[in-house]
Design a protein around this motif. Structure first.
Motif, PDB file in Angstrom:
ATOM      1  N   LYS B  11       0.796  -1.339   0.126  1.00 25.14           N
ATOM      2  CA  LYS B  11       0.303  -0.294  -0.131  1.00 25.14           C
ATOM      3  C   LYS B  11       0.938   1.474   0.129  1.00 25.14           C
ATOM      4  CE  LYS B  11      -2.866  -1.389   3.426  1.00 25.14           C
ATOM      5  NZ  LYS B  11      -4.212  -1.404   4.321  1.00 25.14           N
ATOM      6  N   GLY B  12       1.605   1.257  -0.324  1.00 27.45           N
ATOM      7  CA  GLY B  12       2.848   2.332   0.051  1.00 27.45           C
ATOM      8  C   GLY B  12       3.563   2.999  -1.135  1.00 27.45           C
ATOM      9  N   ASP B  13       4.003   3.784  -0.788  1.00 26.18           N
ATOM     10  CA  ASP B  13       4.027   4.919  -2.122  1.00 26.18           C
ATOM     11  C   ASP B  13       5.873   3.572  -2.549  1.00 26.18           C
ATOM     12  OD1 ASP B  13       2.306   6.601  -2.224  1.00 26.18           O
ATOM     13  OD2 ASP B  13       3.362   7.699  -1.726  1.00 26.18           O
ATOM     14  N   ILE B  14       5.878   3.718  -3.795  1.00 26.69           N
ATOM     15  CA  ILE B  14       7.360   3.367  -4.570  1.00 26.69           C
ATOM     16  C   ILE B  14       8.048   3.402  -5.086  1.00 26.69           C
ATOM     17  CG2 ILE B  14       8.118   0.800  -5.640  1.00 26.69           C
ATOM     18  CD1 ILE B  14       5.517  -1.047  -4.896  1.00 26.69           C
ATOM     19  N   LEU B  15       9.024   4.346  -4.867  1.00 21.38           N
ATOM     20  CA  LEU B  15       9.415   5.417  -5.424  1.00 21.38           C
ATOM     21  C   LEU B  15      11.599   5.146  -4.560  1.00 21.38           C
ATOM     22  CD1 LEU B  15       7.947   8.474  -5.010  1.00 21.38           C
ATOM     23  CD2 LEU B  15       8.550   6.972  -7.281  1.00 21.38           C
ATOM     24  N   LEU B  16      12.465   5.365  -5.393  1.00 23.59           N
ATOM     25  CA  LEU B  16      13.463   5.225  -4.820  1.00 23.59           C
ATOM     26  C   LEU B  16      13.930   5.708  -4.223  1.00 23.59           C
ATOM     27  CD1 LEU B  16      15.179   3.387  -8.526  1.00 23.59           C
ATOM     28  CD2 LEU B  16      14.371   1.952  -6.876  1.00 23.59           C
ATOM     29  N   SER B  17      15.177   5.647  -3.404  1.00 24.08           N
ATOM     30  CA  SER B  17      15.657   7.145  -2.759  1.00 24.08           C
ATOM     31  C   SER B  17      17.147   7.791  -3.084  1.00 24.08           C
ATOM     32  CB  SER B  17      16.386   6.070  -1.398  1.00 24.08           C
ATOM     33  OG  SER B  17      17.498   5.561  -1.684  1.00 24.08           O
ATOM     34  N   GLU B  18      17.767   8.061  -2.896  1.00 27.64           N
ATOM     35  CA  GLU B  18      18.781   9.752  -3.273  1.00 27.64           C
ATOM     36  C   GLU B  18      19.306   8.217  -3.350  1.00 27.64           C
ATOM     37  OE1 GLU B  18      18.300  12.218  -5.316  1.00 27.64           O
ATOM     38  OE2 GLU B  18      16.216  12.455  -4.769  1.00 27.64           O
ATOM     39  N   GLU B  19      19.714   7.729  -2.892  1.00 28.28           N
ATOM     40  CA  GLU B  19      21.226   6.784  -2.455  1.00 28.28           C
ATOM     41  C   GLU B  19      20.636   5.580  -3.802  1.00 28.28           C
ATOM     42  OE1 GLU B  19      18.863   7.555   0.616  1.00 28.28           O
ATOM     43  OE2 GLU B  19      20.266   8.217   1.773  1.00 28.28           O
ATOM     44  N   ALA B  20      19.246   5.038  -3.442  1.00 26.98           N
ATOM     45  CA  ALA B  20      20.181   4.089  -5.207  1.00 26.98           C
ATOM     46  C   ALA B  20      19.649   5.110  -5.982  1.00 26.98           C
ATOM     47  CB  ALA B  20      18.260   3.260  -4.237  1.00 26.98           C
ATOM     48  N   LEU B  21      19.427   5.682  -6.332  1.00 29.47           N
ATOM     49  CA  LEU B  21      19.595   6.758  -7.742  1.00 29.47           C
ATOM     50  C   LEU B  21      20.745   7.169  -7.544  1.00 29.47           C
ATOM     51  CD1 LEU B  21      16.635   8.929  -7.877  1.00 29.47           C
ATOM     52  CD2 LEU B  21      16.892   7.311  -9.595  1.00 29.47           C
ATOM     53  N   ILE B  22      21.905   7.472  -6.982  1.00 26.20           N
ATOM     54  CA  ILE B  22      23.254   7.250  -7.149  1.00 26.20           C
ATOM     55  C   ILE B  22      23.241   6.092  -7.810  1.00 26.20           C
ATOM     56  CG2 ILE B  22      25.614   8.059  -5.701  1.00 26.20           C
ATOM     57  CD1 ILE B  22      23.784  10.322  -4.109  1.00 26.20           C
ATOM     58  N   ASP B  23      23.813   5.102  -6.793  1.00 30.73           N
ATOM     59  CA  ASP B  23      24.158   4.313  -6.994  1.00 30.73           C
ATOM     60  C   ASP B  23      23.964   3.421  -8.156  1.00 30.73           C
ATOM     61  OD1 ASP B  23      25.168   3.835  -4.895  1.00 30.73           O
ATOM     62  OD2 ASP B  23      24.325   2.741  -3.694  1.00 30.73           O
ATOM     63  N   LEU B  24      22.630   3.618  -9.021  1.00 31.49           N
ATOM     64  CA  LEU B  24      22.012   3.229 -10.290  1.00 31.49           C
ATOM     65  C   LEU B  24      22.598   4.591 -11.197  1.00 31.49           C
ATOM     66  CD1 LEU B  24      18.961   2.502  -9.967  1.00 31.49           C
ATOM     67  CD2 LEU B  24      20.909   0.726 -10.516  1.00 31.49           C
ATOM     68  N   LYS B  25      23.978   5.573 -11.340  1.00 30.85           N
ATOM     69  CA  LYS B  25      23.907   7.006 -12.168  1.00 30.85           C
ATOM     70  C   LYS B  25      24.148   6.207 -13.282  1.00 30.85           C
ATOM     71  CE  LYS B  25      25.025  11.506 -11.912  1.00 30.85           C
ATOM     72  NZ  LYS B  25      25.297  12.653 -11.224  1.00 30.85           N
ATOM     73  N   ASN B  26      25.769   5.296 -13.506  1.00 30.16           N
ATOM     74  CA  ASN B  26      25.895   4.775 -14.447  1.00 30.16           C
ATOM     75  C   ASN B  26      25.519   3.598 -15.734  1.00 30.16           C
ATOM     76  OD1 ASN B  26      28.527   6.342 -13.799  1.00 30.16           O
ATOM     77  ND2 ASN B  26      29.268   5.300 -12.385  1.00 30.16           N
ATOM     78  N   LYS B  27      24.428   3.548 -14.902  1.00 31.42           N
ATOM     79  CA  LYS B  27      23.567   1.994 -15.394  1.00 31.42           C
ATOM     80  C   LYS B  27      22.589   2.730 -16.468  1.00 31.42           C
ATOM     81  CE  LYS B  27      25.628  -0.563 -13.424  1.00 31.42           C
ATOM     82  NZ  LYS B  27      27.311  -1.083 -13.506  1.00 31.42           N
ATOM     83  N   LYS B  28      22.277   2.277 -18.212  1.00 28.57           N
ATOM     84  CA  LYS B  28      22.104   3.324 -19.081  1.00 28.57           C
ATOM     85  C   LYS B  28      20.555   2.445 -18.872  1.00 28.57           C
ATOM     86  CE  LYS B  28      20.201   6.428 -22.423  1.00 28.57           C
ATOM     87  NZ  LYS B  28      19.566   6.169 -22.177  1.00 28.57           N
ATOM     88  N   ALA B  29      20.863   1.496 -19.367  1.00 27.66           N
ATOM     89  CA  ALA B  29      19.363   0.920 -19.658  1.00 27.66           C
ATOM     90  C   ALA B  29      19.656  -0.219 -18.219  1.00 27.66           C
ATOM     91  CB  ALA B  29      19.744  -0.236 -20.807  1.00 27.66           C
ATOM     92  N   ILE B  30      18.459  -0.326 -17.401  1.00 29.78           N
ATOM     93  CA  ILE B  30      17.612  -0.536 -16.229  1.00 29.78           C
ATOM     94  C   ILE B  30      16.204  -1.944 -16.345  1.00 29.78           C
ATOM     95  CG2 ILE B  30      17.017  -0.577 -13.435  1.00 29.78           C
ATOM     96  CD1 ILE B  30      18.094   2.217 -13.878  1.00 29.78           C
ATOM     97  N   ALA B  31      16.496  -3.050 -16.673  1.00 28.21           N
ATOM     98  CA  ALA B  31      15.542  -4.394 -16.535  1.00 28.21           C
ATOM     99  C   ALA B  31      14.705  -4.211 -14.680  1.00 28.21           C
ATOM    100  CB  ALA B  31      15.551  -5.197 -16.685  1.00 28.21           C
ATOM    101  N   LEU B  32      13.809  -4.251 -14.897  1.00 31.01           N
ATOM    102  CA  LEU B  32      12.881  -3.957 -13.865  1.00 31.01           C
ATOM    103  C   LEU B  32      11.354  -4.613 -13.475  1.00 31.01           C
ATOM    104  CD1 LEU B  32      12.158  -1.726 -11.524  1.00 31.01           C
ATOM    105  CD2 LEU B  32      10.396  -0.788 -13.652  1.00 31.01           C
ATOM    106  N   PHE B  33      11.571  -5.521 -11.946  1.00 31.68           N
ATOM    107  CA  PHE B  33      11.254  -6.391 -11.923  1.00 31.68           C
ATOM    108  C   PHE B  33      10.596  -6.417 -10.573  1.00 31.68           C
ATOM    109  CE2 PHE B  33      13.404  -8.090 -14.966  1.00 31.68           C
ATOM    110  CZ  PHE B  33      13.309  -9.205 -15.955  1.00 31.68           C
TER     111      PHE B  33
END
Lengths: 89, 235
Positions: B11-33
Motif C-alpha cells: 500500500k505504500g509509495d514505491i519510489l527509489l531513494s536518493e542513495e539508490a538513484l546515485i548507485d544506478l547513475k552509471n547504468k543506462k538500461a535498467i531491467a525492472l522486476f
C-alpha cells in the motif's frame, strides 16, 4: 498492515454467493496476521473459515483434495493467476 | 469450488531513494522486476526515466502482471522477452526477501541485481558470487547425472507443478540410452526420502525449478532439473 488484503471484497463475495465454508491460504509472511484476516471474515459473514496448514510456494501450489471438506471458496493471498505451460519448462 | 486470488499489493509509495538513484547513475538500461505485491511500478519507472535511464520491461511467461516475475523464473527462457538481460546494464528488483531476486541471478549471467526494498528504502547488490555455492553443487550433480546408470525421476501431485507426462517421457529417453529409470511422485517432495532408495544414483526434479538450485545444497543425494536432464541427453 502494509498490504491490501481486500478483506471487504472477500466478505462481499462470500455474502453475494452465499458461501458457507471458506479456506484461507496464506504465505508465510502473513501467517502471523491470521487473526486480523480471519476474525472479520467470520464475524461479518457467518461462514466457517478454515486455514490451510500446508505449504504455499505460489499459485502453482494450490491446496488439493478438498472435496471431502466441502469448501466453497479458497482465498489464496499473495499470488495471482498462474499460467502453467502444459508442455513443461 | 472457487479459487480467489488476493494479490496483496503493497500500500505504500514505491519510489527509489536518493542513495539508490546515485548507485544506478552509471547504468543506462535498467531491467525492472518485482514480485506481485510490488508491481505497481509506473511511478518508479517514470522516476528512472526522468533521470535519463532506459527502463526495460518484461514479465515471466507464467504471469500476467506488468514487471512481474515468479520465484520459478530462474532459467533463461522463462521470460516473455528472452533478450532483456542482453540489453540491460543492471537488473533492478523491487521487493523484500531474496527468493525472487535470486531467480534473476540464476536466469542470467550478464547483469548484477540491485534489490530495493520499498518498505525500508534500502538497497543492496547481488552478484553471481551470491549463488556460487548452488552453482558449484549443481555442476557437480550434472557430472553425476551423466555417469549414473540408475536415475530416479521425481514428480509432484501439486497441480501447478505436475509434469508427470514429462517425467515418463524422460524415463523413456533414458531407457533408450541404456539407463534404468524410475518415476516417483508425492505432494511436497521430502528429500530425506531419497535415502530410502540408495540404489538411485542421481535424481531428476520435474516440479519447481528452484528445487534444483536452492534446495540442492541441503539434499543427501545428487539432483538436477528436468530441462537440463533432457538437454544433456540431446533430447
Amino acid at each position: 498492515m502494509d498490504y491490501d488484503l481486500d478483506i471487504d471484497g472477500i466478505i462481499t463475495r462470500i455474502k453475494e454467493r452465499d458461501y458457507k465454508r471458506i479456506l484461507l491460504q496464506l504465505p508465510d509472511g502473513l501467517k502471523s496476521s491470521l487473526k486480523d484476516i480471519i476474525d472479520p471474515i467470520e464475524q461479518q459473514t457467518g461462514a466457517e473459515v478454515i486455514t490451510w496448514f500446508g505449504t504455499n510456494f505460489g499459485a502453482c501450489d494450490i491446496p488439493q483434495n478438498l472435496k471431502t471438506l466441502q469448501i466453497d471458496m479458497v482465498v489464496a493471498f499473495g499470488h495471482n493467476v498462474y499460467l502453467k505451460d502444459p508442455e513443461g519448462w | 469450488m472457487e479459487f480467489y486470488f488476493v494479490e496483496s499489493y503493497y500500500k505504500g509509495d514505491i519510489l527509489l531513494s536518493e542513495e539508490a538513484l546515485i548507485d544506478l547513475k552509471n547504468k543506462k538500461a535498467i531491467a525492472l522486476f518485482a514480485a506481485v505485491q510490488f508491481i505497481k511500478l509506473d511511478n518508479l519507472k517514470a522516476q528512472l526515466e526522468e533521470q535519463g535511464h532506459e527502463v526495460l520491461i518484461t514479465h515471466g511467461k507464467r504471469t500476467s502482471g506488468k514487471y512481474q516475475l515468479l520465484g520459478c523464473d530462474c532459467y533463461s527462457d522463462a521470460f516473455a522477452d528472452a533478450d532483456i538481460f542482453k540489453k540491460a546494464d543492471i537488473v533492478l528488483y523491487i521487493g523484500d526477501g531474496l527468493f525472487h531476486p535470486k531467480a534473476l541471478l540464476l536466469a542470467q549471467q550478464e547483469c548484477d541485481v540491485m534489490v530495493y526494498d520499498p518498505k525500508t528504502n534500502t538497497h543492496n547488490l547481488l552478484t553471481q558470487d551470491d549463488i556460487d555455492k548452488q552453482k558449484k553443487r549443481y555442476k557437480a550433480n550434472i557430472i553425476k547425472y551423466l555417469s549414473s546408470d540408475i536415475i530416479g525421476i521425481m514428480a509432484t501431485t501439486k497441480t501447478g507443478q505436475n509434469y508427470l507426462k514429462n517425467a515418463i517421457k524422460l524415463k523413456e529417453n533414458l531407457k533408450a540410452k541404456g539407463k534404468q529409470a524410475y518415476v516417483f511422485c508425492g505432494d511436497t517432495l521430502n528429500y530425506s526420502e531419497m535415502e530410502n532408495f540408495p540404489f538411485i544414483e542421481c535424481w531428476v526434479n520435474t516440479a519447481c525449478p528452484r528445487i534444483g538450485f536452492d534446495d540442492v545444497v541441503h539434499m543427501p543425494r545428487p539432483l538436477i532439473n528436468i530441462n537440463d536432464a533432457f538437454k544433456l541427453l540431446g533430447a
